[in-house]
Design a protein around this motif. Structure first.
Motif, PDB file in Angstrom:
ATOM      1  N   SER A 237      -1.247 -12.361 -16.725  1.00 21.83           N
ATOM      2  CA  SER A 237      -2.512 -13.088 -16.720  1.00 21.83           C
ATOM      3  C   SER A 237      -3.403 -12.534 -15.614  1.00 21.83           C
ATOM      4  CB  SER A 237      -2.275 -14.583 -16.507  1.00 21.83           C
ATOM      5  OG  SER A 237      -1.969 -14.854 -15.154  1.00 21.83           O
ATOM      6  N   SER A 238      -4.714 -12.591 -15.834  1.00 21.94           N
ATOM      7  CA  SER A 238      -5.648 -12.064 -14.832  1.00 21.94           C
ATOM      8  C   SER A 238      -5.522 -12.807 -13.502  1.00 21.94           C
ATOM      9  CB  SER A 238      -7.088 -12.151 -15.353  1.00 21.94           C
ATOM     10  OG  SER A 238      -7.431 -13.498 -15.659  1.00 21.94           O
ATOM     11  N   VAL A 239      -5.111 -14.075 -13.545  1.00 21.82           N
ATOM     12  CA  VAL A 239      -4.928 -14.856 -12.311  1.00 21.82           C
ATOM     13  C   VAL A 239      -3.800 -14.248 -11.476  1.00 21.82           C
ATOM     14  CG1 VAL A 239      -4.267 -17.101 -11.375  1.00 21.82           C
ATOM     15  CG2 VAL A 239      -5.795 -16.984 -13.349  1.00 21.82           C
ATOM     16  N   ILE A 240      -2.688 -13.943 -12.115  1.00 21.67           N
ATOM     17  CA  ILE A 240      -1.548 -13.347 -11.413  1.00 21.67           C
ATOM     18  C   ILE A 240      -1.894 -11.945 -10.908  1.00 21.67           C
ATOM     19  CG2 ILE A 240       0.776 -12.417 -11.753  1.00 21.67           C
ATOM     20  CD1 ILE A 240       1.329 -14.799 -13.592  1.00 21.67           C
ATOM     21  N   ILE A 241      -2.543 -11.152 -11.767  1.00 22.27           N
ATOM     22  CA  ILE A 241      -2.885  -9.782 -11.386  1.00 22.27           C
ATOM     23  C   ILE A 241      -3.834  -9.768 -10.197  1.00 22.27           C
ATOM     24  CG2 ILE A 241      -3.965  -7.637 -12.149  1.00 22.27           C
ATOM     25  CD1 ILE A 241      -1.197  -8.198 -13.386  1.00 22.27           C
ATOM     26  N   THR A 242      -4.780 -10.693 -10.166  1.00 23.26           N
ATOM     27  CA  THR A 242      -5.724 -10.760  -9.042  1.00 23.26           C
ATOM     28  C   THR A 242      -4.996 -11.003  -7.729  1.00 23.26           C
ATOM     29  OG1 THR A 242      -7.554 -11.538 -10.425  1.00 23.26           O
ATOM     30  CG2 THR A 242      -7.680 -12.030  -8.074  1.00 23.26           C
ATOM     31  N   GLU A 243      -4.030 -11.923  -7.737  1.00 20.23           N
ATOM     32  CA  GLU A 243      -3.277 -12.209  -6.519  1.00 20.23           C
ATOM     33  C   GLU A 243      -2.438 -11.009  -6.089  1.00 20.23           C
ATOM     34  OE1 GLU A 243      -3.609 -15.064  -4.613  1.00 20.23           O
ATOM     35  OE2 GLU A 243      -5.287 -15.243  -6.022  1.00 20.23           O
ATOM     36  N   LEU A 244      -1.809 -10.340  -7.043  1.00 19.13           N
ATOM     37  CA  LEU A 244      -0.985  -9.181  -6.708  1.00 19.13           C
ATOM     38  C   LEU A 244      -1.828  -8.020  -6.199  1.00 19.13           C
ATOM     39  CD1 LEU A 244       1.564  -9.221  -9.666  1.00 19.13           C
ATOM     40  CD2 LEU A 244       1.929 -10.014  -7.323  1.00 19.13           C
ATOM     41  N   ASN A 245      -3.043  -7.898  -6.703  1.00 19.84           N
ATOM     42  CA  ASN A 245      -3.934  -6.830  -6.249  1.00 19.84           C
ATOM     43  C   ASN A 245      -4.346  -7.002  -4.791  1.00 19.84           C
ATOM     44  OD1 ASN A 245      -4.490  -4.644  -8.032  1.00 19.84           O
ATOM     45  ND2 ASN A 245      -5.518  -6.061  -9.433  1.00 19.84           N
ATOM     46  N   LYS A 246      -4.245  -8.227  -4.270  1.00 21.57           N
ATOM     47  CA  LYS A 246      -4.546  -8.460  -2.860  1.00 21.57           C
ATOM     48  C   LYS A 246      -3.511  -7.781  -1.958  1.00 21.57           C
ATOM     49  CE  LYS A 246      -6.719 -12.962  -3.770  1.00 21.57           C
ATOM     50  NZ  LYS A 246      -6.631 -14.429  -3.565  1.00 21.57           N
ATOM     51  N   VAL A 247      -2.328  -7.540  -2.505  1.00 20.54           N
ATOM     52  CA  VAL A 247      -1.235  -6.926  -1.753  1.00 20.54           C
ATOM     53  C   VAL A 247      -1.185  -5.417  -1.986  1.00 20.54           C
ATOM     54  CG1 VAL A 247       1.276  -6.927  -1.443  1.00 20.54           C
ATOM     55  CG2 VAL A 247       0.080  -9.073  -1.894  1.00 20.54           C
ATOM     56  N   ARG A 248      -1.617  -4.989  -3.145  1.00 23.28           N
ATOM     57  CA  ARG A 248      -1.556  -3.573  -3.516  1.00 23.28           C
ATOM     58  C   ARG A 248      -2.389  -2.727  -2.558  1.00 23.28           C
ATOM     59  NH1 ARG A 248      -4.866  -0.170  -6.347  1.00 23.28           N
ATOM     60  NH2 ARG A 248      -6.321  -1.890  -6.751  1.00 23.28           N
ATOM     61  N   ASN A 249      -1.819  -1.594  -2.158  1.00 23.26           N
ATOM     62  CA  ASN A 249      -2.575  -0.667  -1.317  1.00 23.26           C
ATOM     63  C   ASN A 249      -3.684   0.005  -2.121  1.00 23.26           C
ATOM     64  OD1 ASN A 249      -1.092  -0.960   1.098  1.00 23.26           O
ATOM     65  ND2 ASN A 249       0.511   0.389   0.315  1.00 23.26           N
ATOM     66  N   PRO A 250      -4.854   0.229  -1.508  1.00 26.24           N
ATOM     67  CA  PRO A 250      -5.908   0.951  -2.224  1.00 26.24           C
ATOM     68  C   PRO A 250      -5.486   2.394  -2.490  1.00 26.24           C
ATOM     69  CG  PRO A 250      -6.509   0.649   0.077  1.00 26.24           C
ATOM     70  CD  PRO A 250      -5.275  -0.161  -0.148  1.00 26.24           C
ATOM     71  N   PHE A 251      -5.929   2.928  -3.608  1.00 29.51           N
ATOM     72  CA  PHE A 251      -5.635   4.319  -3.984  1.00 29.51           C
ATOM     73  C   PHE A 251      -4.120   4.591  -4.049  1.00 29.51           C
ATOM     74  CE2 PHE A 251      -9.494   4.439  -1.162  1.00 29.51           C
ATOM     75  CZ  PHE A 251     -10.424   4.465  -2.196  1.00 29.51           C
ATOM     76  N   ASN A 252      -3.374   3.615  -4.570  1.00 27.04           N
ATOM     77  CA  ASN A 252      -1.909   3.782  -4.604  1.00 27.04           C
ATOM     78  C   ASN A 252      -1.451   4.735  -5.698  1.00 27.04           C
ATOM     79  OD1 ASN A 252      -2.736   1.824  -6.512  1.00 27.04           O
ATOM     80  ND2 ASN A 252      -0.685   0.950  -6.627  1.00 27.04           N
ATOM     81  N   ASN A 253      -2.322   5.075  -6.639  1.00 25.85           N
ATOM     82  CA  ASN A 253      -2.005   6.086  -7.650  1.00 25.85           C
ATOM     83  C   ASN A 253      -2.919   7.290  -7.444  1.00 25.85           C
ATOM     84  OD1 ASN A 253      -1.527   3.315  -9.613  1.00 25.85           O
ATOM     85  ND2 ASN A 253       0.078   4.856  -9.487  1.00 25.85           N
ATOM     86  N   ASN A 254      -2.338   8.485  -7.440  1.00 23.33           N
ATOM     87  CA  ASN A 254      -3.163   9.655  -7.191  1.00 23.33           C
ATOM     88  C   ASN A 254      -3.937  10.097  -8.439  1.00 23.33           C
ATOM     89  OD1 ASN A 254      -1.712  12.037  -8.566  1.00 23.33           O
ATOM     90  ND2 ASN A 254      -0.048  11.063  -7.424  1.00 23.33           N
ATOM     91  N   THR A 255      -4.920  10.907  -8.243  1.00 25.66           N
ATOM     92  CA  THR A 255      -5.828  11.321  -9.308  1.00 25.66           C
ATOM     93  C   THR A 255      -5.101  12.011 -10.458  1.00 25.66           C
ATOM     94  OG1 THR A 255      -7.655  11.570  -7.732  1.00 25.66           O
ATOM     95  CG2 THR A 255      -7.848  12.749  -9.828  1.00 25.66           C
ATOM     96  N   LEU A 256      -4.173  12.896 -10.126  1.00 26.04           N
ATOM     97  CA  LEU A 256      -3.467  13.637 -11.162  1.00 26.04           C
ATOM     98  C   LEU A 256      -2.578  12.717 -11.990  1.00 26.04           C
ATOM     99  CD1 LEU A 256      -3.111  16.440 -12.347  1.00 26.04           C
ATOM    100  CD2 LEU A 256      -1.266  16.846 -10.708  1.00 26.04           C
ATOM    101  N   ALA A 257      -1.882  11.786 -11.335  1.00 25.63           N
ATOM    102  CA  ALA A 257      -1.012  10.852 -12.054  1.00 25.63           C
ATOM    103  C   ALA A 257      -1.808  10.009 -13.048  1.00 25.63           C
ATOM    104  CB  ALA A 257      -0.279   9.954 -11.062  1.00 25.63           C
ATOM    105  N   ILE A 258      -2.955   9.521 -12.619  1.00 28.37           N
ATOM    106  CA  ILE A 258      -3.796   8.709 -13.500  1.00 28.37           C
ATOM    107  C   ILE A 258      -4.249   9.526 -14.698  1.00 28.37           C
ATOM    108  CG2 ILE A 258      -6.003   7.495 -13.664  1.00 28.37           C
ATOM    109  CD1 ILE A 258      -5.653   6.806 -10.655  1.00 28.37           C
ATOM    110  N   ALA A 259      -4.618  10.766 -14.455  1.00 31.89           N
ATOM    111  CA  ALA A 259      -5.125  11.625 -15.525  1.00 31.89           C
ATOM    112  C   ALA A 259      -4.045  11.968 -16.541  1.00 31.89           C
ATOM    113  CB  ALA A 259      -5.718  12.897 -14.932  1.00 31.89           C
TER     114      ALA A 259
END
Length: 364
Positions: A237-259
């Motif tokens: 749910s977006s409610v749960i994801i929003t709370e977890l994103n508060k803990v997630r480090n910014p830029f935790n996935n690199n550009t190549l991995a995302i691509a």
């Protein structure tokens, strides 16, 4: 240093031996790694073609929102874009969940033996951990319900389970979810979802509307063949994801991995091809175990947990000397067994021949 007390009873992760290390130690020309449940068929051609032609601005930070990949996954699974969380592999998502929800005042429940990172991260946070043992190789979800108390915050369900490979029937899982209080997060770790061939299995992401307290984890490391890029995701749910994103480090996935993950999603035929090849090889192991009179857990993954004669470390060492890296069950909480990743037809022929020699040596 004022380390957390929990660290005094813990050990760092110990990676398995590399193929080059084994070649050197045993003077082998060829070594096959069948210990980490990687895809022996590699990755989709869309990925390899992309890697051969792309250029990227290495000086620019990654897209912290993973916009293109997020949109593709949302469309594929029929969910809102804000319902997706990305991690540096599923391992990071587990640590994000633990950091966000677990501490000394709360309780968490998981299976044993299962993926060890649930307990590892929970203990770092100081949580009270209840581990539910397997019964005849399977999880009795009634034991989970019985373990819930007023402090329970997270329940971890690895499905199919690692290291046994066993799958919880969807009707049993849904009945279980109906009984879990809504204020408890149920994490459904489905790293091997793409390998499941049981026609009765239900895609857990479709259950989100009925059970808003579940979080479904998936990964690009297994069937998609992108383990080295370290990218996983969770849907909730977006409610749960929003709370977890508060803990997630910014830029935790690199550009190549995302691509490359975005490119991998364009080739569903590759996943279907791998699933069929994997199922064919899985049946070979089933037939082998039946012929030799040894136990093997029912698997819906790309690995098998199979009985060995004598000590599991010794059996793994025997196979290692023959050029096959497998995982001893002693390290997995399953003594008397080894876990073998299903390789290609040729690789499996070789490891089963070596396994036959092991049985003969032990008089089986």
């Amino acid at each position: 240093m004022r380390w957390k007390k929990a660290l005094s009873t813990m050990n760092p992760y110990k990676p398995g031996r590399s193929t080059e290390d084994v070649k050197k130690a045993y003077r082998l020309d060829e070594v096959v790694k069948l210990a980490s449940n990687e895809n022996p068929y590699g990755c989709a051609s869309t990925v390899t073609e992309f890697l051969g032609s792309t250029t990227m601005p290495f000086e620019i930070y990654p897209d912290g929102h993973a916009t293109n990949l997020r949109a593709k996954l949302a469309e594929k699974h029929g969910v809102d874009e804000e319902s997706i969380l990305f991690g540096n592999g599923s391992d990071e998502i587990i640590s994000i969940i633990s950091r966000a929800l677990l501490d000394e005042q709360v309780h968490t429940i998981m299976l044993t033996p299962s993926f060890p990172q649930y307990a590892h991260n929970a203990r770092i946070e100081g949580a009270d951990v209840t581990e539910i043992p397997l019964k005849d190789g399977r999880l009795d979800l009634n034991d989970y319900i019985g373990a819930i108390n007023g402090q329970t915050a997270v329940i971890w369900v690895c499905n199919p389970n690692n290291p046994t490979g066993t799958l919880i029937p969807s009707n049993e899982l849904e009945h279980f979810l109906e009984q879990v209080p809504e204020n408890i997060l149920v994490v459904l770790d489905e790293a091997y979802f793409e390998y499941v061939t049981d026609p009765q299995n239900v895609d857990s992401i479709t259950l989100l509307n009925r059970f808003p307290n579940i979080l479904v984890m998936r990964t690009f490391s297994k069937a998609y063949g992108l383990a080295s890029f370290r990218i996983g995701f969770a849907v909730g749910s977006s409610v749960i994801i929003t709370e977890l994103n508060k803990v997630r480090n910014p830029f935790n996935n690199n550009t190549l991995a995302i691509a490359v993950a975005s490119k991998a999603l364009e080739d569903d035929a590759f996943i279907e091809h791998c699933r069929k090849l994997n199922e064919k090889q899985r049946k070979r192991y089933e037939a082998f175990a039946a012929e030799k009179g040894i136990h093997m857990f029912d698997s819906e993954t790309n690995f098998v947990l199979i009985e060995v004669p004598g000590d599991a470390d010794e059996a793994a060492e025997f196979l290692l000397k023959h050029g096959y890296i497998v995982r001893s069950g002693n390290a997995l909480g399953t003594p008397g067994y080894v876990r073998i990743t299903m390789g290609t037809e040729e690789q499996n022929t070789g490891v089963l021949q070596a396994f036959t020699l092991l049985l003969q040596e032990k008089g089986r």
